[in-house]
Structures are given as structure tokens and as C-alpha cells.
Motif scaffolding. Sequence first.
Motif, PDB file in Angstrom:
ATOM      1  N   GLU A 192       0.825  -1.207   0.000  1.00  0.00           N
ATOM      2  CA  GLU A 192       0.000   0.000   0.000  1.00  0.00           C
ATOM      3  C   GLU A 192       0.865   1.265   0.000  1.00  0.00           C
ATOM      4  OE1 GLU A 192      -3.997   1.700   2.115  1.00  0.00           O
ATOM      5  OE2 GLU A 192      -2.614   0.539   3.380  1.00  0.00           O
ATOM      6  N   SER A 196       0.942   3.971  -2.952  1.00  0.00           N
ATOM      7  CA  SER A 196       0.609   5.353  -2.612  1.00  0.00           C
ATOM      8  C   SER A 196       1.727   6.301  -3.045  1.00  0.00           C
ATOM      9  CB  SER A 196       0.372   5.472  -1.102  1.00  0.00           C
ATOM     10  OG  SER A 196       0.130   6.816  -0.732  1.00  0.00           O
ATOM     11  N   GLY A 216     -10.466  -3.892  -1.818  1.00  0.00           N
ATOM     12  CA  GLY A 216     -10.685  -3.249  -0.537  1.00  0.00           C
ATOM     13  C   GLY A 216      -9.466  -3.141   0.356  1.00  0.00           C
ATOM     14  N   LYS A 217      -8.308  -3.552  -0.143  1.00  0.00           N
ATOM     15  CA  LYS A 217      -7.101  -3.527   0.688  1.00  0.00           C
ATOM     16  C   LYS A 217      -6.458  -2.144   0.741  1.00  0.00           C
ATOM     17  CE  LYS A 217      -6.276  -8.003   1.835  1.00  0.00           C
ATOM     18  NZ  LYS A 217      -7.436  -8.678   1.280  1.00  0.00           N
ATOM     19  N   PHE A 218      -6.653  -1.336  -0.316  1.00  0.00           N
ATOM     20  CA  PHE A 218      -5.925  -0.071  -0.423  1.00  0.00           C
ATOM     21  C   PHE A 218      -6.905   1.097  -0.567  1.00  0.00           C
ATOM     22  CE2 PHE A 218      -3.457  -3.343  -2.863  1.00  0.00           C
ATOM     23  CZ  PHE A 218      -2.593  -3.658  -1.827  1.00  0.00           C
ATOM     24  N   ALA A 219      -6.829   2.031   0.341  1.00  0.00           N
ATOM     25  CA  ALA A 219      -7.726   3.184   0.316  1.00  0.00           C
ATOM     26  C   ALA A 219      -7.491   4.020  -0.939  1.00  0.00           C
ATOM     27  CB  ALA A 219      -7.508   4.037   1.565  1.00  0.00           C
ATOM     28  N   GLY A 220      -8.555   4.339  -1.637  1.00  0.00           N
ATOM     29  CA  GLY A 220      -8.466   5.217  -2.796  1.00  0.00           C
ATOM     30  C   GLY A 220      -7.929   4.559  -4.055  1.00  0.00           C
ATOM     31  N   GLU A 222      -8.700   1.646  -6.968  1.00  0.00           N
ATOM     32  CA  GLU A 222      -9.685   0.757  -7.567  1.00  0.00           C
ATOM     33  C   GLU A 222      -8.981  -0.446  -8.195  1.00  0.00           C
ATOM     34  OE1 GLU A 222     -13.349   1.047 -10.850  1.00  0.00           O
ATOM     35  OE2 GLU A 222     -11.697   2.509 -10.870  1.00  0.00           O
TER      36      GLU A 222
END
Length: 398
Positions: A192, A196, A216-220, A222
Motif C-alpha cells: 500500500e 501510494s 478493498g485492501k488499499f484506500a483510494g 480501484e
Amino acid sequence: MKVSNFRTEQTLKKFTEKCVSCRLCFKECEVLSGLNLSPATIAEILLTRDQFSIDFIEAIQKCSLCGLCSHNCPLGLYPNELMMAARELLVSGQTVDSDDYRVLQVDHEHHIFSLYRKTWQIEYQKLHRKQSPVLFFPGCTLSSYAPRLTRTAYYWLQQQGMDIGLNEQCCGLPLESIGLFDRHLKYINRLEKEFSDAGVKQIVTACPNCFYHLQGKFAGIEVLSLYQLLVDAGIRVAAMDGPVTIHDSCPDRLSGQIGCSVRTLLDKNIQVEMIHHKESTICCGAGGLVSMVDPQLSNQRAATRLEEFQQSSTNYCVSACMGCVKRLESVHKELSADKSDNEKPLSQLQIIHILELVFNLRINHEELQQQLELMWQGEQGEQNIQLLTEDTEIQTVT
């Protein structure tokens, strides 16, 4: 046994509280039926005992984690999640030695996939990007065992106007499957941060396991499927010289998204479904890392799937999972050498990755198998084994 992992404890308690021991999950599962213990009983044993029988431990390790048991559960429980929690408990309690799975500890610099690429000089350095809003994440099996397909898929995505880089790392699922939950979480956190830092907003996956494991593992960020992008672009495989059947990978069982894309890509072809397909699909033999503890059982599961392929009266079995293709092809070759009097000789049957048809590039499985064997032989083999032995510290993902 003392449970130190909150997630594991909650999973075990869920089964002791919600499973009614109807044993419908025993249907078509030789692990649960052979153990003759309901998921509720298994969870209770794990929570209350400090020692376990050899049969109990082996059953946990021989679970393919395929999820077919959940397909038959009237309460919507997932006994494969229980088996994952059991593995974490057995490994953390040192009942099972995680080093038995050393070649698949992908949070080390050296593991089966990185060593294969190193041995045969497969590298993607020119396709790496320090900054890329889109990242092609083909998965460790495809990037290692089918580099031409991997690069061709990357260039196709680039041609669609994407500002894209490539990352050949593993999604980390093997760590979770072994039972190394803490190391798996650390690995995901490092991925992540890497994504990022590179400004990644979308990840395009080619492996079904990666597609579902990274959701769903990494915010923001897709997570997309390459196969849906191919469908949306209007790509269709030309009609072949006979009907085809589709092997759905186990992680696609619930949503069926990848299987739907594969069937659409093949819609110019006559499609014949195997007995077990879509949500009732069965394991190719590679699931749950079973080949590491019981190669014969892994081969038997592959042989069962190949028998269904044969019964479909088609010549082509198509899958979107390189791991499935490799497992089925390996056992298919062994069985073809042993049998010649079948209604349809096994030698006539072909297991094909869908990308081979999309890009008209075939995988040389004979060469691949030879390279897998040679990488552990001679001086090179000694070096690879030494790297595995010496590489005891978890390396920084780069």
C-alpha cells in the motif's frame, strides 16, 4: 490453545456460535467428510485444546481453501475461513512449521517466483514506473511463467491510452494461506505504501486470486480485471475448430465476474459447461498450497477436474488463472503418457489461458516444466537453494 490473533479468535467463535452442524458442507468435500467433524466442532477443538491429532492437523493442511463448502451452507458461513484461521493458529503455536512452505514465503526477496525469474533472466525493469496512476499487476504466476503474454497484455493496456506501469510482485495470498497472518498484513501495508508513493489510483489484475485478494485492501485505489477491460474494448476470440469448456477459478465462485468476462470473450465459440462450473466449480489441485504437503492429493484433485474436462466432449479447456492452467497442464501431461485407450485420448485435450487466445501467443508448457526442474539442479540449483536458506530476514518490498 491460546489465540493471540483477534481476527482468528472472532472467526473461531463465529463458528461455535452460528454453525448448527448440519454437515451439508460435507457434500463434495473429502476433507470435512473424512475428518467427520462439523465446522462448529473444529472451532471448539481449536479454542479448547492445546494438542491435536495428526489426522486433524493434516486435514487442516490438506484443505484446498476452495470455498465449495460455503456453496452448500444454508447459513452463509464460509468454512474455508475457519480453515484459514486454523492454519494461523497451528503456525503461530508452532504445531506446523511455516518453513515447510519456505519457497512460497513471498515477503522474502527469494522465493519460487523471484528465483525462477532470476534463473531465466525474466525481468520487467523497463516497464516499472516511479509514478503511474494505473498499475498492471499480472500476478506472480503469469509474470513468471508467461512473460511474453505478460508484456503483450501490458502493451495492449498502454495502447488503450493508460499511463501505466507494471509490478510483478505477489499479492501476498500465499502468506495468508500458510497461516502467516501478521506477516501477510505487514506485506500488504508495504504494498500500500509503495502504491501510494507511486500515485496509483487503479490496479489492473490478470490473476483471479489477485483481483479478489486485493479488493478493498488499499484506500483510494480501484482494482480492475484485465478481462473486463478486454470485453469493454470489444475484444472477442475467433471461433475455434471445436467447442470449448471453461474452468472457473475458485476465488471467482461468489461473484462470477471473471468467469462472465471469459465467457463473453469466447462468445463466438460453442461453450459446453463441465459438471462443476461457475459457483460450483472445483479446485484445480493448486488451491490451499496442498501440493507442498501432499503432492499426490493435489494431483488427484487435478485429475478429477481433467476427468470432467474429458466428459465435456470438448478439446479446449480455457481458464483465466495461470496457476490453474499450470497445475492442470502438468497433471494432464502425466496422465496422457499413461493412458491411450480413452474415448477421447487425453493427449488431444488442451488447457489454455484465455490470454493465449486473445493475443494469439501460446505458452510452451514443455519448456516451462523443464525450466522449473532445471532451476533446482546443478550449480544453479545449489545457488538457488542457498539463497532460500540464507534469506531469513524479511526484505523490504521494492
